[in-house]
Design an enzyme around this catalytic site. Structure first.
Site, short mmCIF file in Angstrom:
data_model
loop_
_atom_site.label_atom_id
_atom_site.label_comp_id
_atom_site.label_asym_id
_atom_site.label_seq_id
_atom_site.Cartn_x
_atom_site.Cartn_y
_atom_site.Cartn_z
N GLY A 94 0.84 -1.21 0.00
CA GLY A 94 0.00 0.00 0.00
C GLY A 94 0.87 1.25 0.00
CG PHE A 134 0.40 9.36 -4.68
CD1 PHE A 134 1.78 9.53 -4.74
CD2 PHE A 134 -0.28 9.93 -3.63
CE1 PHE A 134 2.44 10.27 -3.76
CE2 PHE A 134 0.37 10.65 -2.64
CZ PHE A 134 1.72 10.82 -2.73
CD1 TRP A 180 -1.83 1.69 -5.75
CD2 TRP A 180 -1.98 3.47 -4.42
NE1 TRP A 180 -2.85 2.47 -6.21
CE2 TRP A 180 -2.97 3.57 -5.41
CE3 TRP A 180 -1.89 4.48 -3.46
CZ2 TRP A 180 -3.85 4.65 -5.48
CZ3 TRP A 180 -2.76 5.55 -3.54
CH2 TRP A 180 -3.74 5.63 -4.53
CG HIS A 181 0.52 6.19 -1.03
ND1 HIS A 181 0.11 5.02 -0.45
CD2 HIS A 181 -0.46 7.09 -0.77
CE1 HIS A 181 -1.07 5.21 0.14
NE2 HIS A 181 -1.44 6.46 -0.05
N GLY A 182 3.81 5.73 -4.28
CA GLY A 182 4.85 6.34 -5.10
C GLY A 182 6.09 5.49 -5.15
#
Lengths: 474, 339
Positions: A320, A474, A323-325
């Site tokens: 997770g 993102f 996933w943000h960056g």
């Protein structure tokens, strides 16, 4: 196209006019939504429309294939193909350069010179959001939770629905797709709610988050901010990212409401949480539930004993975070929350704590203490999230013992109070009344004063409205 | 099949969309009326680094200081000379006041600044030191935006910058920012200036407490420095120099100098070039003293940028400037000593 731009206001006004014209034609409405959504997305860079279309067509075809196929192996192969292709596209555009640069850095540490070619790939806006939305459709069809849709226009409109296309909420097909198939009834209440959400979202973004952004930069770009400013800067960032992202989600929900569509709530007063599990049930709800349903449960969830459950929690949160960056600080942030959730779960399973779960402790002082501990954990997580590098994380953490105070600390605190207190006050009010739309329960005159004040603040700070939303990256 | 229906009437729509507009309209009316009737304070649109310095110097130029030495010029004058240090060294010359600006104004604007200063200060200054960087001397004109900002400050009118839509100006946004926001809320400064000074109010206080001098917090890196080696005097400088000369009060000495550049930034013959520029400009200005003894270049490590010295460089340069001025006898009438 940014919600906080004059271009979007013109686009939406023109769209509403056309929307009114097609009110008697369901098909025409969905075609109009699709065309507008592609225009909305293509305004940024039309070349990436191909990617959006390809991703949508792939999952549309996989959905049809899953519907036709009765054999489990074939169905599984189709699903794996969908996930593999989607993740390959996402991985290439988002993570190729990151992994390559990381590999070069690791080899350099081992004194092995390597010259791997980075491609300086432009990250398509919203790719993480629409890829997850599209993928969830294929997984739900595979799990036989929904029927595949035969209508291509409906499906393309579902994936690209412009209010939530580039920064969520990540909608589920089960919830949003059926709304394209039926006539929508736009009531006065929906309109009121939609207008308020748009205005409040813009206020959070333009008047609060964009004014907090330079405060955050001052601390995170400072060579030696000291403990007070590091804390203040991290608090500023916590409110900036919340105002920015929840502002976007509110505008998305508001615009959808005005069109007669319902989009899920993405933020439910997360800074009122008294434990980490509760925080994640309130923060970026569409992503946390996505990760829970498709990753955590996929990994086995809590079905194979405590140890596996803790492991699954950590893996889910690390992914997770990623996933943000494409940066290690996001991985670290995910790990921080994964470990936090695992520890919290372990704590609640202790014999003397049985039955605690998500429920908050009862006594006020215990609730207050739990809230303080949770927020300290969450806001240190924001420090990991915002830092530029590992070195900066170490340096900023070190500053927590450095009692230097810059001469501009007073001005900083004035700004911090000015641009966080309206949000804190509103959250407190919503929290006390257990109602996110508490402002709409006001009598007409006070409500006009409140909405008018928000509108005034948006106008006063509108010049800064070119600042893109944080979650676009993102 | 029907796509969607609107379960409300136009009458329902009006309060939803119209009610929030009422406070907005009232607020706009209050701002415009407040500005027109002079109920609101006059605008001081110190909303960023450039304008904070510009308006501070313009304000300082209208206040009574009775300074003995006035420093005036471009950003290199602002950053390279410490007025408090100069005051300490040149005790017999009285206090020094720096009116240098970060925004590039031309000599006409500096002349206007000086005229306002002499009008507000009955005790004429002993010396006016005009300092400019070689990079600025070849610029044909000042930025219109900066000149307009200065003009608006003097005429107490509000600014509607091109970045602001006419609709927002109509709502009085610029009145709010210039007359209320900038006065009541410190605005964060971007980049290295933000890290050093913090906010507009802190920068204003710094300038006041340092007699108008500032510090460039940047760090000069020769590897990234690019420039044009052709140094010359802009044609427009001749007429502007005459205007500036006329603004210098009779009996006040006019000293002119060219601030230094980093050693590695210029060609080997720059010393000669600088000498020619100074001689020519000094002639146009009919200067009493050309500060030829000041260095044309200084070591790279004393610079914050190609045109500004860092604090260590400013200390060294101020000492050299004081030495150059010290040789000049003061023409200022001595104040009687208090018994």
């Amino acid at each position: 196209m940014l919600f906080n731009s004059g271009t979007f206001l013109q686009f939406f006004a023109a769209f509403l006019l056309l929307y009114y014209c097609v009110r008697n034609h369901l098909r025409a409405r969905n075609v109009l939504i699709l065309a507008a959504s592609y225009l909305f997305y293509g305004w940024w860079d039309y070349r990436f429309l191909v990617l959006l279309l390809f991703s949508s067509l792939l999952d549309y075809a996989v959905g049809l294939g899953l519907g036709l196929s009765r054999e489990d192996r074939a169905r599984k192969s189709l699903l794996i193909a969908s996930i593999a292709v989607n993740l390959t596209i996402l991985g290439f555009f988002k993570y190729y350069d990151f992994f390559l640069e990381s590999a070069v850095a690791v080899l350099a540490r081992l004194d092995i010179p390597a010259h791997l070619p980075t491609l300086r790939i432009v990250l398509p806006v919203g790719i993480s959001f629409y890829t997850f939305q599209s993928m969830s459709y294929a997984i739900d069809v595979y799990r036989r939770q929904i029927e595949p849709t035969p209508d291509l226009v409906d499906f393309l409109a579902f994936v690209s629905f412009f209010p939530q296309l580039v920064a969520g909420p990540i909608e589920r097909a089960q919830h949003l797709l059926p709304q394209f198939k039926v006539s929508r009834r736009i009531t006065r209440g929906m309109l009121e709610e939609g207008v308020w959400l748009c205005l409040w979202g813009l206020f959070k973004k333009v008047a609060l988050a964009d004014n907090l952004a330079p405060l955050v930069e001052m601390v995170y770009d400072h060579p030696r901010p000291g403990v007070a400013m590091t804390i203040a800067g991290t608090v500023a960032f916590g409110f900036q990212i919340y105002g920015d992202f929840s502002g976007y989600s509110d505008i998305a929900r508001g615009t959808a409401q005005i069109l007669g569509f319902d989009i899920m709530v993405n933020f439910n007063l997360p800074y009122g949480a008294t434990n980490l599990r509760e925080f994640w049930s309130r923060w970026h709800i569409s992503l946390s539930t996505w990760l829970r349903d498709y990753l955590y449960i996929g990994l086995g969830g809590n079905r194979h004993g405590r140890g596996r459950m803790y492991r699954n929690l950590v893996i889910t949160m690390v992914l997770g975070g990623l996933w943000h960056g494409a940066a290690w600080n996001f991985v670290l942030w995910g790990l921080w929350h994964g470990i936090g959730l695992a520890v919290h779960r372990w704590w609640t399973h202790l014999p003397f704590r049985s039955g605690a779960g998500v429920a908050a402790p009862q006594a006020a002082w215990r609730r207050g203490l739990a809230w303080l501990a949770t927020m300290t954990f969450v806001f240190y997580g924001w420090l990991l999230f915002r830092a530029h590098s590992w070195d900066q994380i170490v340096a900023l953490t070190g500053f927590l013992g450095d009692f230097i105070l810059p001469p501009w600390a007073g001005s900083y605190l004035i700004n911090l109070a000015l641009f966080t207190l309206p949000l804190v006050a509103m959250q407190w009010w919503q929290f006390r009344r257990c109602d996110l739309l508490v402002a709409l329960r006001l009598p007409p005159m006070p409500r006009a004063a409140l909405t008018g004040s928000c509108l005034i603040a948006v106008c006063l700070f509108w010049e800064k409205a070119k600042v893109p939303f944080i979650y676009f990256q993102f | 099949m029907k796509s969607h229906c609107y379960a409300f009437t136009v009458k329902d729509l009006l309060p939803i969309v119209g009610l929030p507009l009422v406070p907005l309209g009232l607020f706009a009316l209050f701002l415009h009326a407040g500005a027109a009737l002079r109920i609101l304070p006059p605008p001081v649109a110190a909303l960023d680094t450039d304008r904070t310095i510009l308006l501070h110097q313009a304000t300082a130029g209208r206040q009574r200081h009775d300074a003995g030495t006035i420093l005036i010029g471009d950003s290199s004058c602002l950053m390279d000379v410490s007025a408090p240090q100069l005051t300490t060294i040149l005790t017999s010359h009285g206090a020094a006041l720096n009116l240098g600006t970060l925004s590039y104004l031309d000599l006409n604007a500096f002349a206007a600044l000086l005229r306002r200063y002499t009008a507000a200060n009955p005790v004429r200054p002993d010396t006016v030191v005009l300092l400019m960087n070689p990079e600025a001397l070849r610029r044909p004109a000042a930025e219109d935006y900066d000149l307009e900002a200065l003009e608006r400050f003097y005429s107490q009118t509000d600014d509607c910058p091109p970045t602001l839509s006419p609709l927002l100006c109509g709502l009085g946004v610029e009145i709010f920012r210039g007359r209320l926001l900038s006065r009541s809320v410190p605005i964060p400064l971007p980049g290295s200036f933000g890290g050093y000074y913090g906010f507009t109010h802190d920068l204003w206080r710094y300038l006041s407490s340092h007699q108008g001098s500032a510090v460039d917090p940047g760090r000069y890196d020769p590897a990234f420095a690019v420039g044009n080696a052709e140094y010359r005097l802009a044609r427009t400088l001749e007429s502007a120099s005459a205007v500036f000369r006329a603004a210098v009060p009779a009996g006040t000495k006019l000293c002119v100098g060219i601030t230094p550049l980093p050693e590695s930034f210029v060609l080997a013959n720059f010393g000669e070039v600088r000498g020619r520029l100074l001689a020519g400009w000094s002639q146009w200005l009919k200067a009493d003293l050309a500060l030829a003894r000041l260095p044309a270049t200084m070591p790279d490590h004393l610079f914050a940028s190609p045109t500004h010295l860092n604090p260590a460089g400013a200390r060294a340069y101020t000492t050299l400037l004081a030495a150059a001025l010290q040789g000049e006898p003061s023409t200022r009438p001595q104040r009687p000593k208090l018994q």
